[in-house]
Scaffold this active site. Structure first.
Site, PDB file in Angstrom:
ATOM      1  N   HIS A 195     -55.816  32.605  10.375  1.00  0.00           N
ATOM      2  CA  HIS A 195     -56.542  32.324   9.056  1.00  0.00           C
ATOM      3  C   HIS A 195     -56.778  31.014   9.035  1.00  0.00           C
ATOM      4  CE1 HIS A 195     -55.596  36.375   8.456  1.00  0.00           C
ATOM      5  NE2 HIS A 195     -56.428  37.388   7.651  1.00  0.00           N
ATOM      6  N   ASP A 264     -62.236  40.201  14.721  1.00  0.00           N
ATOM      7  CA  ASP A 264     -61.599  39.648  13.631  1.00  0.00           C
ATOM      8  C   ASP A 264     -62.577  39.232  12.589  1.00  0.00           C
ATOM      9  OD1 ASP A 264     -59.902  39.845  11.059  1.00  0.00           O
ATOM     10  OD2 ASP A 264     -58.159  39.129  12.338  1.00  0.00           O
TER      11      ASP A 264
END
Length: 498
Positions: A195, A264
């Site tokens: 992330h 993702d």
């Protein structure tokens, strides 16, 4: 002519190819009762799916109305959400079943409980009109320093993870909800969080944790999600999401996966900072992904990704057959899962499976259970909630006070500006009463260790609790910070354990 209208015209592509390109996109958006006009236009062009977040959730009735609106716009639109259980979820306000995270299920190691928790989550999704769940986590927690997988995994043993994956997938499939094993080919061997930055797993091929993904494929999982992780043993140049070697050769060729491969979220820094979301969308589809997720609610980002794909098709940079192949997989997935049953026909689920599993996990922490500690002062130390995972910040003191109104304490979320002041205040408040000190992954967050050790120096009688992975010296371990995990610990601390 407005910017959107200009963009909406796009390259001069056949209508079927334009629709196919749109099927390869999953978009996040803002709104609880209305759908933005830009999203409506994307859906009209063939958008394959939307992903819901807490920002889209007010209560159960509102979510049902929202999903009905979305399907009125396009019946074959996939409506998806991250729904791992434990502290990772977006449906608390909509009455989500309370289940522990995957690690606690692995500790309890009862496949019936794992299936029961998966069934409860899937049944709840159906009652809301959501038919695709980006869960379960198939990663193996292989590195103690890993900052992102941890209690989201079923465990650190590939065989244990594999058997719980099979139970979860089977239960979800029995409900008619599409599950998604993630993050291929594994995120548990990294020491960084994709992330925030590009993650690397340096292990050789024979040390990678592929077994759970093989198990998921063999179990018929309809979706897999790729990891934004570089695996030098497989492809030293690109993260898995953008690697033909990993997505096409390994996953399709060697593992034989025939379902929908979804990326993702493209706005994660591992992709966005190095490639940009738009280039990431084009490269991921070229590498073998069937859908790419743009989770941020800013639909301009989704449009930029869409435009990159359309222009790559028009120039021949992205082969038409690759996109039509991907769109066909998405179409088949939608035929199977897109339309939910009517909410009133959804069978009830077992609301008790999650608490049973959480209690079982606490009792398997390895140390004798302590006696009740009435009127305890609880110091709960934990990192700030991860913004992408939407953990709700539940604290142990709230759970304890539900059973013992005389309990006091404080929840310290994130490093305090003055550690000494926190320690001194806690020691004053705990004078003459039991002291409980809870930490969550103190090895990753040294400030927790400093507070804990300072408290123990004065109060060596303090009871230590771990709410993340087990830590040395902990008398109790919740194996997760979901509300039901903390309740199971609170029951022990207050003598309510059954």
């Amino acid at each position: 002519m407005t910017e959107f209208a200009s963009r909406a015209l796009g390259p001069d592509l056949p209508a079927a190819l334009d629709e196919a390109a749109h099927r390869c996109l999953v978009a996040g958006f803002d709104g609880t009762t209305t759908v933005p006009d830009t999203l409506k236009r994307l859906i009209d062009r063939g958008l394959g799916g939307v992903i819901l977040f807490t920002r889209n959730v007010r209560d159960a009735g509102q979510v049902r109305e929202l999903t009905e609106i979305l399907r009125t716009l396009r019946p074959d639109l996939l409506v998806a959400i991250d729904n791992e259980g434990g502290g990772i979820g977006h449906l608390v306000a909509a009455g989500a079943p309370e289940v522990p995270g995957s690690w606690a299920l692995g500790v309890a190691d009862d496949l019936r409980l794992t299936a029961g928790c998966a069934d409860a989550l899937a049944g709840h999704l159906l009652s809301l009109g959501i038919t695709a769940s980006y869960a379960p986590v198939a990663d193996v927690q292989s590195r103690p320093e890993n900052p992102i997988v941890r209690t989201r995994a079923f465990g650190g043993d590939p065989e244990l993870v594999s058997r719980h994956l099979r139970a979860w997938i089977a239960a979800t499939e029995a409900r008619g909800v599409a599950s998604c094993a993630k993050h291929f080919p594994g995120h548990g061997g990294t020491v960084t969080d994709s992330h925030h930055e590009l993650a690397v797993d340096p292990r050789p091929y024979d040390r990678l944790d592929l077994a759970p993904f093989r198990a998921a494929v063999d179990a018929g999982v309809p979706m897999l999600m790729s990891a934004h992780v570089v695996f030098p043993a497989l492809d030293p140049g690109r993260p898995a999401t953008l690697s033909p070697r990993i997505l096409s050769d390994l996953l399709r060729g060697e593992l034989g996966f025939e379902g929908v491969l979804v990326s993702d979220a493209l706005e994660m820094k591992a992709i966005a900072d190095r490639y940009g979301e738009a280039a990431g969308a084009r490269l991921a589809l070229a590498a073998g992904a069937d859908q790419v997720i743009v989770a941020v609610p800013d639909l301009e980002v989704t449009l930029a990704c869409r435009d990159a794909v359309l222009h790559a098709l028009a120039s021949g940079e992205l082969p038409e057959e690759r996109v039509t192949e991907a769109a066909e997989r998405v179409r088949r997935l939608a035929l199977r899962y897109a339309v939910p049953p009517r909410p009133e026909t959804v069978a009830a689920w077992d609301d008790g499976a999650g608490l049973t599993a959480a209690r079982r996990a606490v009792r398997r922490s390895g140390a004798p259970l302590p006696g009740a500690m009435p009127g305890a002062h609880v110091v709960d130390l934990f990192p700030a909630p991860h913004p992408a995972l939407n953990w709700g910040g539940e604290d142990l003191l709230t759970g304890v006070r539900a059973f013992d109104a005389a309990a006091t304490g404080t929840a310290v979320a994130a490093e305090p500006g003055d550690v000494e002041a926190v320690v001194e205040a806690a020691l004053r408040a705990a004078e003459g009463r039991p002291l409980v000190v809870a930490t969550c992954d103190a090895g990753l967050y040294p400030w927790q260790g400093r507070v804990r050790d300072a408290l123990l120096a004065v109060r060596p009688d303090a009871l230590l609790v771990s709410t993340g992975l087990p830590e040395p010296g902990g008398a109790l371990c919740a194996h997760g910070r979901g509300r039901v995990n903390l309740r199971a610990v609170a029951e022990v601390l207050t003598g309510r354990a059954v």
